[in-house]
Design a protein around this motif. Structure first.
Motif, PDB file in Angstrom:
ATOM      1  N   UNK A 114       0.814  -1.206   0.000  1.00 27.88           N
ATOM      2  CA  UNK A 114       0.000   0.000   0.000  1.00 27.88           C
ATOM      3  C   UNK A 114       0.852   1.263   0.000  1.00 27.88           C
ATOM      4  N   UNK A 115       0.557   2.174  -0.918  1.00 23.41           N
ATOM      5  CA  UNK A 115       1.139   3.513  -0.889  1.00 23.41           C
ATOM      6  C   UNK A 115       0.214   4.427  -0.093  1.00 23.41           C
ATOM      7  N   UNK A 116       0.784   5.339   0.670  1.00 23.85           N
ATOM      8  CA  UNK A 116       0.004   6.284   1.474  1.00 23.85           C
ATOM      9  C   UNK A 116       0.161   7.685   0.901  1.00 23.85           C
ATOM     10  N   UNK A 117      -0.935   8.438   0.904  1.00 27.75           N
ATOM     11  CA  UNK A 117      -0.926   9.812   0.386  1.00 27.75           C
ATOM     12  C   UNK A 117      -1.523  10.723   1.446  1.00 27.75           C
ATOM     13  N   UNK A 118      -0.778  11.785   1.778  1.00 30.57           N
ATOM     14  CA  UNK A 118      -1.244  12.775   2.747  1.00 30.57           C
ATOM     15  C   UNK A 118      -1.265  14.126   2.059  1.00 30.57           C
ATOM     16  N   UNK A 119      -2.439  14.736   1.974  1.00 36.09           N
ATOM     17  CA  UNK A 119      -2.602  16.052   1.343  1.00 36.09           C
ATOM     18  C   UNK A 119      -2.879  17.116   2.402  1.00 36.09           C
ATOM     19  N   UNK A 120      -2.300  18.283   2.214  1.00 37.42           N
ATOM     20  CA  UNK A 120      -2.541  19.436   3.086  1.00 37.42           C
ATOM     21  C   UNK A 120      -3.210  20.521   2.241  1.00 37.42           C
ATOM     22  N   UNK A 131      -6.047  12.069   4.260  1.00 39.59           N
ATOM     23  CA  UNK A 131      -5.194  10.881   4.127  1.00 39.59           C
ATOM     24  C   UNK A 131      -5.935   9.784   3.387  1.00 39.59           C
ATOM     25  N   UNK A 132      -5.222   9.076   2.525  1.00 43.77           N
ATOM     26  CA  UNK A 132      -5.784   7.914   1.841  1.00 43.77           C
ATOM     27  C   UNK A 132      -4.637   6.960   1.493  1.00 43.77           C
ATOM     28  N   UNK A 133      -4.984   5.711   1.233  1.00 41.13           N
ATOM     29  CA  UNK A 133      -3.984   4.722   0.828  1.00 41.13           C
ATOM     30  C   UNK A 133      -4.506   3.938  -0.357  1.00 41.13           C
ATOM     31  N   UNK A 134      -3.596   3.374  -1.122  1.00 39.61           N
ATOM     32  CA  UNK A 134      -3.973   2.673  -2.344  1.00 39.61           C
ATOM     33  C   UNK A 134      -2.853   1.700  -2.710  1.00 39.61           C
ATOM     34  N   UNK A 135      -3.192   0.613  -3.391  1.00 41.17           N
ATOM     35  CA  UNK A 135      -2.186  -0.332  -3.857  1.00 41.17           C
ATOM     36  C   UNK A 135      -1.174   0.376  -4.761  1.00 41.17           C
ATOM     37  N   UNK A 136       0.117   0.091  -4.521  1.00 41.36           N
ATOM     38  CA  UNK A 136       1.170   0.691  -5.344  1.00 41.36           C
ATOM     39  C   UNK A 136       0.952   0.366  -6.816  1.00 41.36           C
ATOM     40  N   UNK A 137       0.633  -0.888  -7.108  1.00 40.51           N
ATOM     41  CA  UNK A 137       0.428  -1.306  -8.504  1.00 40.51           C
ATOM     42  C   UNK A 137      -0.698  -0.498  -9.138  1.00 40.51           C
ATOM     43  N   UNK A 138      -1.758  -0.272  -8.398  1.00 43.18           N
ATOM     44  CA  UNK A 138      -2.915   0.435  -8.944  1.00 43.18           C
ATOM     45  C   UNK A 138      -2.608   1.896  -9.221  1.00 43.18           C
ATOM     46  N   UNK A 139      -1.928   2.543  -8.284  1.00 44.05           N
ATOM     47  CA  UNK A 139      -1.682   3.979  -8.431  1.00 44.05           C
ATOM     48  C   UNK A 139      -0.621   4.278  -9.493  1.00 44.05           C
ATOM     49  N   UNK A 140       0.238   3.296  -9.785  1.00 48.40           N
ATOM     50  CA  UNK A 140       1.288   3.520 -10.772  1.00 48.40           C
ATOM     51  C   UNK A 140       0.937   3.037 -12.165  1.00 48.40           C
TER      52      UNK A 140
END
Length: 454
Positions: A114-120, A131-140
């Motif tokens: 899982x890749x994690x993404x934090x937006x401000x 904050x959200x997370x997503x599979x690395x394969x999916x996001x790339x």
């Protein structure tokens, strides 16, 4: 991609050799390289392509030529021509943005990372964190959700639907101040692909990516420098101001940064590279047909002595390991100190991409989780420190946590059951307390001996 072509071709040639009824070849085949295989099979065009695609030593060429028959047929005689074996070799310069396109996935899919993404975001003088997370394969690599911006657009739309009181323009790209993408493994291919995807999402020109790529190529140095599959990044921090643009009118200044630093954390002592449940094993299997190197976690002695050293006995003698064995009732989730790595890139004035070392039996990165909890805690407590509101301030916040990592190493342990209690208790113990307890336990017998001899 050339490494993958080499690997696939080698598999095909090796399979062809194995089907031949040649006992000598069957015996020697495991030690042959791809040039040996192609020469033995008399694949003239393949041999020519291999000689032009890779620099072979004279010893390697001589060994391959030694596999040719002494009396070849006319159709195979071309392989004995010196012109083929002495052809000049060209090593092209490093790419500076020529491959500026969305990365393509490998043949198989890799799940469970899982890749994690934090937006401000800023809205009406407030700083919101999403904050959200997503599979690395999916996001790339998946077309319908490729890139962190596409993922966070989907996430914020869902938030606005679920929270009817939120203003519709509260979390959009115009109000975005910082985006932090954290990857679950130290994999250079993931870091590079995430950078390309992010740049393409922002419609950045190719020359801007080329400038950042040149900077990156100077920023890292893997050790050891041989062909060992297990490597670690030489600690380094490099910062540079890039001038982006093709003319004075379009030139802009972009401050970029690349950081590679080791840090101490809790982990497992019994990691087994052949265990199919081991996440290191899954990554190694996924990238076995390429030269991609996954930087794995090491024990303290493993980091000091290098990957070739046998440190199993030393690892079992770690102070932390022995303290946990003496003071806990069952197998802990963590039982040893390990050395992992933080990689962190600032790729533009709004985006940070980082990665922590893959944890063999743990899907979450506890250091990232603790940093995220502290960021959210700042938001909830009006008397605490200021929430980072720029890329520079967030980088300092993240790096300071890793620098002071020993102050933040706390482990939940299950204590041994005492005679007057039926159920074990769980206690949070810091690494300092473990060392202090070990020193105290060892000091007791020494004090008794001193008193005895007085």
């Amino acid at each position: 991609m050339r490494e993958e072509r080499f690997a696939r071709l080698e598999q095909i040639l090796r399979a062809k050799v194995s089907r031949r009824r040649d006992e000598a070849a069957q015996q020697d085949c495991p030690s042959w390289n791809i040039l040996d295989l192609a020469t033995y099979l008399r694949k003239g065009e393949v041999v020519e392509w291999l000689l032009k695609s890779h620099r072979w030593t004279k010893k390697q060429k001589d060994h391959a030529k030694g596999l040719l028959p002494e009396n070849p047929t006319p159709s195979h005689d071309t392989l004995r021509k010196d012109l083929i074996w002495n052809a000049p070799f060209l090593q092209q310069g490093r790419s500076n943005g020529q491959n500026y396109r969305y990365p393509e996935p490998r043949d198989n899919r890799l799940d469970g990372f899982q890749a994690s993404i934090v937006d401000f975001y800023t809205y009406d003088k407030q700083l919101d964190i999403v904050y959200d997370s997503c599979e690395v394969f999916k996001i790339l690599y998946e077309e319908d959700s490729k890139g962190p911006q596409a993922r966070m657009n989907f996430s914020t739309e869902q938030l606005l639907r679920d929270h009817v009181r939120l203003e519709q323009d509260r979390c959009n790209e115009d109000s975005l101040r910082i985006r932090w993408v954290h990857l679950p493994a130290n994999c250079m291919e993931w870091m590079n692909d995430m950078t390309i995807v992010t740049y393409l999402e922002k419609n950045k020109p190719q020359n801007e990516y080329g400038g950042f790529l040149r900077f990156l190529q100077q920023s890292w140095h893997e050790l050891p420098e041989n062909d060992a599959k297990e490597k670690h990044m030489n600690p380094k921090c490099l910062r540079k101001t890039l001038l982006i643009g093709e003319s004075d009118r379009t030139t802009k200044i972009e401050s970029v940064l690349a950081l590679y630093m080791p840090y101490v954390t809790f982990g497992y002592s019994n990691t087994n590279g052949q265990d199919s449940n081991n996440r290191d094993y899954k990554l190694s299997e996924y990238y076995k047909t390429s030269k991609a190197t996954i930087h794995k976690s090491r024990t303290l002695d493993g980091y000091f002595h290098g990957p070739a050293a046998e440190t199993r006995d030393r690892d079992l003698e770690q102070v932390v390991t022995r303290w946990i064995q003496r003071n806990t009732t069952n197998k802990q989730s963590s039982d040893i100190l390990r050395v992992d790595q933080l990689w962190l890139w600032v790729i533009d004035d709004k985006t940070i991409i980082s990665s922590g070392t893959n944890r063999a039996y743990d899907e979450t990165d506890p250091i990232f989780e603790e940093i995220l909890n502290r960021l959210l805690g700042i938001q909830e407590s009006p008397n605490s420190e200021t929430t980072p509101s720029s890329v520079d301030s967030l980088v300092k916040f993240i790096v300071n946590f890793y620098i002071n990592i020993l102050d933040n190493l706390i482990l939940d342990i299950t204590e041994r059951i005492e005679s007057n209690r039926r159920t074990p208790t769980i206690e949070r113990v810091s690494v300092y307390e473990m060392f202090a307890g070990s020193i105290e336990e060892n000091a007791g017998p020494n004090t008794s001996l001193c008193c005895f001899f007085r």
